[in-house]
Enzyme design. Sequence first.
Site, PDB file in Angstrom:
ATOM      1  CB  ALA A  77       3.235   2.704  41.445  1.00  0.00           C
ATOM      2  N   GLY A 114       5.451  -1.969  40.104  1.00  0.00           N
ATOM      3  CA  GLY A 114       4.953  -1.533  38.889  1.00  0.00           C
ATOM      4  C   GLY A 114       5.893  -1.668  37.842  1.00  0.00           C
ATOM      5  CD  GLU A 116       2.708  -5.354  39.022  1.00  0.00           C
ATOM      6  OE1 GLU A 116       2.532  -4.171  39.643  1.00  0.00           O
ATOM      7  OE2 GLU A 116       1.633  -6.118  39.250  1.00  0.00           O
ATOM      8  CD  GLU A 169       4.337  -4.226  44.020  1.00  0.00           C
ATOM      9  OE1 GLU A 169       5.055  -5.225  44.280  1.00  0.00           O
ATOM     10  OE2 GLU A 169       3.915  -3.968  42.873  1.00  0.00           O
TER      11      GLU A 169
HETATM   12  N1  DAK Z   1       8.197   5.980  44.658  1.00  0.00           N
HETATM   13  C1  DAK Z   1       8.577   7.123  44.910  1.00  0.00           C
HETATM   14  N2  DAK Z   1      10.023   7.312  45.040  1.00  0.00           N
HETATM   15  C2  DAK Z   1      10.984   6.677  44.954  1.00  0.00           C
HETATM   16  C3  DAK Z   1      10.600   5.121  44.739  1.00  0.00           C
HETATM   17  C4  DAK Z   1       9.204   4.738  44.479  1.00  0.00           C
HETATM   18  N3  DAK Z   1       8.669   3.666  44.192  1.00  0.00           N
HETATM   19  N4  DAK Z   1      11.715   4.413  44.614  1.00  0.00           N
HETATM   20  C5  DAK Z   1      12.547   5.323  44.759  1.00  0.00           C
HETATM   21  N5  DAK Z   1      12.203   6.519  44.938  1.00  0.00           N
HETATM   22  C6  DAK Z   1      12.976   7.913  45.221  1.00  0.00           C
HETATM   23  C7  DAK Z   1      13.523   7.777  46.687  1.00  0.00           C
HETATM   24  O1  DAK Z   1      12.579   8.117  47.412  1.00  0.00           O
HETATM   25  C8  DAK Z   1      14.797   8.731  46.571  1.00  0.00           C
HETATM   26  O2  DAK Z   1      14.107  10.038  46.362  1.00  0.00           O
HETATM   27  P1  DAK Z   1      14.778  11.276  47.494  1.00  0.00           P
HETATM   28  O3  DAK Z   1      14.542  10.862  48.785  1.00  0.00           O
HETATM   29  O4  DAK Z   1      16.004  11.424  46.701  1.00  0.00           O
HETATM   30  O5  DAK Z   1      13.901  12.574  47.075  1.00  0.00           O
HETATM   31  C9  DAK Z   1      15.148   8.304  45.170  1.00  0.00           C
HETATM   32  O6  DAK Z   1      14.140   7.520  44.512  1.00  0.00           O
HETATM   33  C10 DAK Z   1      16.386   7.488  45.216  1.00  0.00           C
HETATM   34  O7  DAK Z   1      16.001   6.503  45.992  1.00  0.00           O
HETATM   35  P2  DAK Z   1      16.784   5.839  47.537  1.00  0.00           P
HETATM   36  O8  DAK Z   1      17.544   7.040  48.111  1.00  0.00           O
HETATM   37  O9  DAK Z   1      15.905   4.959  48.209  1.00  0.00           O
HETATM   38  O10 DAK Z   1      17.963   4.772  46.615  1.00  0.00           O
HETATM   39  P3  DAK Z   1      18.447   3.542  47.388  1.00  0.00           P
HETATM   40  O11 DAK Z   1      19.494   3.091  46.434  1.00  0.00           O
HETATM   41  O12 DAK Z   1      18.914   3.704  48.748  1.00  0.00           O
HETATM   42  O13 DAK Z   1      17.337   2.470  47.536  1.00  0.00           O
HETATM   43  C11 DAK Z   1      15.604   1.268  46.556  1.00  0.00           C
HETATM   44  C12 DAK Z   1      16.699   2.000  46.015  1.00  0.00           C
HETATM   45  C13 DAK Z   1      14.789   0.818  45.023  1.00  0.00           C
HETATM   46  C14 DAK Z   1      15.686  -0.194  47.019  1.00  0.00           C
HETATM   47  C15 DAK Z   1      14.470   2.314  47.409  1.00  0.00           C
HETATM   48  O14 DAK Z   1      14.411   3.373  46.459  1.00  0.00           O
HETATM   49  C16 DAK Z   1      13.100   1.747  47.369  1.00  0.00           C
HETATM   50  O15 DAK Z   1      13.011   0.721  48.284  1.00  0.00           O
HETATM   51  N6  DAK Z   1      12.219   2.107  46.519  1.00  0.00           N
HETATM   52  C17 DAK Z   1      10.894   1.618  46.691  1.00  0.00           C
HETATM   53  C18 DAK Z   1      10.672   0.280  45.960  1.00  0.00           C
HETATM   54  C19 DAK Z   1       9.129  -0.050  45.962  1.00  0.00           C
HETATM   55  O16 DAK Z   1       8.638  -0.268  47.128  1.00  0.00           O
HETATM   56  N7  DAK Z   1       8.727  -0.355  44.821  1.00  0.00           N
HETATM   57  C20 DAK Z   1       7.361  -0.649  44.765  1.00  0.00           C
HETATM   58  C21 DAK Z   1       6.269   0.640  44.804  1.00  0.00           C
HETATM   59  S1  DAK Z   1       4.639   0.212  44.834  1.00  0.00           S
HETATM   60  C22 DAK Z   1      -1.782  -0.090  40.619  1.00  0.00           C
HETATM   61  C23 DAK Z   1      -0.954  -1.296  40.224  1.00  0.00           C
HETATM   62  C24 DAK Z   1       0.181  -1.469  40.696  1.00  0.00           C
HETATM   63  C25 DAK Z   1       0.943  -0.605  41.243  1.00  0.00           C
HETATM   64  C26 DAK Z   1       0.337   0.617  41.700  1.00  0.00           C
HETATM   65  C27 DAK Z   1      -1.078   1.080  41.375  1.00  0.00           C
HETATM   66  N8  DAK Z   1      -2.888   0.032  40.230  1.00  0.00           N
HETATM   67  C28 DAK Z   1      -3.607  -1.010  39.713  1.00  0.00           C
HETATM   68  C29 DAK Z   1      -3.693   1.240  40.353  1.00  0.00           C
HETATM   69  C30 DAK Z   1       2.235  -0.661  41.761  1.00  0.00           C
HETATM   70  C31 DAK Z   1       2.612  -0.483  43.081  1.00  0.00           C
HETATM   71  C32 DAK Z   1       4.146  -0.227  43.456  1.00  0.00           C
HETATM   72  O17 DAK Z   1       4.807  -0.413  42.353  1.00  0.00           O
END
Ligand code: DAK
Length: 254
Positions: free
Chosen positions: A64, A107, A110, A130
């Site tokens: 997400a 997400g 998921e 997360e």
């Molecule tokens: N959100 C926003 N932007 C993201 C992102 C994310 N999840 N993942 C990547 N990006 C963006 C980065 O910020 C970057 O943007 P700029 O800085 O270029 O503007 C661009 O994508 C490229 O990413 P990186 O530069 O970081 O690329 P790398 O290859 O170095 O790293 C990475 C890739 C996937 C390891 C890294 O980007 C990363 O750790 N991303 C976050 C992964 C993460 O934590 N995912 C979980 C998110 S929380 C809900 C239920 C569920 C959820 C929500 C609500 N409800 C019931 C309401 C779910 C929650 C989640 O998924």
Amino acid sequence: MPYQYISLERCEGIAIIRLQRPEALNALNRQMIEELEQCFMELEADKKAGAIIITGEKHFAAGADINDMLEFSPEQARAFSFRHCFARIEAFPKPVLAAVSGFALGGGMELTLVCDWRIADKTARFGLPEINLGIFPGAGGTLRLPRLIGTARAKEMIFSGGTIKAEQALEYGLINQIAEDALAETIKTAQMLAGKPPIALKLAKQCISQAFDIDGVKAIEFESIAWASCFATRDQREGMQAFTEKRKPEFQGI
Ligand code: DAK
């Protein structure tokens, strides 16, 4: 209808939905989730698409959108729901397959769990990071992942927030197959499924979903009613007739 963050393509009896927000590794924002739900509503009325594929370009989805969630109050977090969209995909009456390359995180992972079938290539990385953000999977991951791979592995993934490669995902039973080209292989599988009798497929999918949600006696009863109702279809006659005539069945979905 035109979408901004996803695209829908129909080809040879199947439909392919592509997540398209490459600048953020397909991170799922509110609009994307709404578009995805809308797209499945559109496909429900599409008699020609016998199976649906969800995929991304280089990556499936890195979760997400964290920027969206940064300042959430608990009320806003609750309102930012994936629930309706994911429930619609999970209950979709035709097979839904995920073709996974690159990151399928949070997400995004998921989302693969609500699909019926997951095929990945060697670039695929699965994880639920997360916990590293001070939250935990909230889009069905705490329920669907343990059902799929068992509580021990699920706790390992959810508590550690670590990422696993395609080989390990296959070993865990998280994915069905690793392919050289995930999308090409998923298209082949989807087309194979689109050739099966749709009513029997839909009923089998319902029985499997129900099996975990209702008690065993009711699940067996539901199965027996659903199974018997196949005998009201022409496809059952066709399937069995074709067997006795030693030919390939031609199913019509009636
Ligand atoms: N959100 C926003 N932007 C993201 C992102 C994310 N999840 N993942 C990547 N990006 C963006 C980065 O910020 C970057 O943007 P700029 O800085 O270029 O503007 C661009 O994508 C490229 O990413 P990186 O530069 O970081 O690329 P790398 O290859 O170095 O790293 C990475 C890739 C996937 C390891 C890294 O980007 C990363 O750790 N991303 C976050 C992964 C993460 O934590 N995912 C979980 C998110 S929380 C809900 C239920 C569920 C959820 C929500 C609500 N409800 C019931 C309401 C779910 C929650 C989640 O998924």
